[in-house]
Structures are given as C-alpha cells and as structure tokens.
Design an enzyme around this catalytic site. Sequence first.
Site, short mmCIF file in Angstrom:
data_model
loop_
_atom_site.label_atom_id
_atom_site.label_comp_id
_atom_site.label_asym_id
_atom_site.label_seq_id
_atom_site.Cartn_x
_atom_site.Cartn_y
_atom_site.Cartn_z
N LYS A 13 0.83 -1.22 0.00
CA LYS A 13 0.00 0.00 0.00
C LYS A 13 0.86 1.26 0.00
O LYS A 13 0.62 2.18 -0.77
CB LYS A 13 -0.92 0.03 1.24
N ARG A 88 -9.27 0.55 9.42
CA ARG A 88 -8.70 -0.76 9.75
C ARG A 88 -9.76 -1.69 10.34
O ARG A 88 -9.47 -2.84 10.61
CB ARG A 88 -7.65 -0.62 10.84
N ARG A 127 11.50 -5.92 5.17
CA ARG A 127 11.26 -4.52 4.78
C ARG A 127 12.29 -3.56 5.39
O ARG A 127 12.65 -3.67 6.55
CB ARG A 127 9.86 -4.14 5.25
N ARG A 160 11.55 -1.34 10.62
CA ARG A 160 10.59 -0.85 11.62
C ARG A 160 10.57 -1.77 12.84
O ARG A 160 10.72 -2.98 12.72
CB ARG A 160 9.19 -0.82 10.99
N ARG A 171 0.06 -8.95 13.63
CA ARG A 171 -0.55 -7.94 12.75
C ARG A 171 -1.35 -8.63 11.63
O ARG A 171 -2.38 -8.13 11.20
CB ARG A 171 0.53 -7.03 12.18
#
Length: 217
Positions: A13, A88, A127, A160, A171
């Site tokens: 996203k 969300r 990531r 992160r 998550r």
Amino acid sequence: MRIVLLGAPGSGKGTQAKQLVDQYGVVQISTGDLLRAAVREGTPLGQAAKAAMDAGQLVSDDIVLGMIRERLGQPDTAKGYILDGFPRNLAQAAALDALLSDIGQSLQAAILLDVPFMDLLRRLTGRQTCRSCGALFNKYTHPSREPGVCDACGGELFSRDDDNEKTVNHRLTVFTEQTAPLIEFYAAQGKLDRIDGTQPIATITAQFRSVLSQRGV
Ligand code: AMP
C-alpha cells in the site's frame, strides 16, 4: 481523488501510494506514519499509541479518528487523498463515511492489494525504509544496491520496530479478523476494486491508473 487502499500489512500500500502521489499530485494519509511520527516526537497521543503498536494491535479508534479528522481538515487535501492503513475495522469505516458526509464528500473507490500470506511474511520481515527520504526496500524481494544504503539518496536504511516475526504474525491475524471484513463492506457499496499485489510494482501502478480511470478519477 478520494480513495482507500486496502490490503494486509506488507501488501504494498505504501509503495503504491507514493507512486500515485507523484503521478496525481494528491496526498498520502497513512495513519501508521502519523502514529510513528507521534511516537518519535513523544506527544501524549504517541505515548498512548506506542504499546498497542509495539504489540501489533490496533490503536484505539478514538485516537485514530481524531488524527484523521484533523488531517482531512488541512488545505493540502483539497486536490485529493489516498488513505493508506485507514480504515482498519468496520467502526472506523462507518465513522469515515459519516465524517466525509459531514464535509460533503464521499469515497470514490477502495482498492484491495491482494497478496498471499506466505509472501507477506517475507515482505514484512525483510522490509527496510530510508531514514532520510522514506524510500522503501526489501532485503529479499527488492534489495538496495549496497546493503543498508538507500539507492535514491544514500541515506541509512532501517527496519521498523514492529516488523519482527512475532509482531508481524500478530498484525496479520489482526488484519484477518478486523480489517478483512472491510472488503465486503466496500463491495456492498459498489466501491471495491481488486489488484493482484504479487505483480511487479510498475504493473500494479498501471493497473491502479486503469481502475481509477474506469471510475472517472
Ligand atoms: P501500518 O504502518 O499501517 O502498518 O501501521 C502500524 C501500526 O500502527 C499498526 O500495527 C497499528 O498498531 C497502528 N495503526 C495504523 N493505522 C491504524 C488504524 N487505522 N487503526 C488502528 N491502529 C492503526
């Protein structure tokens, strides 16, 4: 442009939002980015949000909705916006519809980036983000030329805090339980478009353009 990007954590996203910002001159509103900035600055809002974020849970709807209300009131949203990571859950989606109707707006589309769960795990744990310019890389799927160094600006790359394996698993569960019902919610409003998020970044961006133009955006 007034659109929502739907998709699990790691579905791309943020990457697509950045492409659309460049191509359409609209703003990206990422509640995750806003929350991380508040945590970094140590504001009361950031302090309240930190524990939930570290655990991979959702921050309370009150906090997130307050942030969105304030952000949508800023003048740079006049040309349009891409909501990334918000809503969300169903309560946030209903609150967003109410908020937009108050200001005489409505969403034009909710675009789902579809990626299988096995791929998401690899994408999230690999990531990396540039500390200076925010460019996104991935150790496994989209590595920088020199490890730890941004291709675009030479800045330092970091992972992160919530991209560790334990938090990532949580998550993804939160996504399935709380966010995935939004797919039906927007389908019922006739606003849902699906894009296969496993394709190359440029192909996905091209499909975004085509989906948006079909909707007159
Ligand atoms: P993201 O950058 O979108 O993956 O978000 C990182 C974390 O911020 C999430 O795991 C949540 O803890 C929190 N967060 C981001 N957006 C929301 C939202 N719309 N509602 C609740 N919590 C959120």
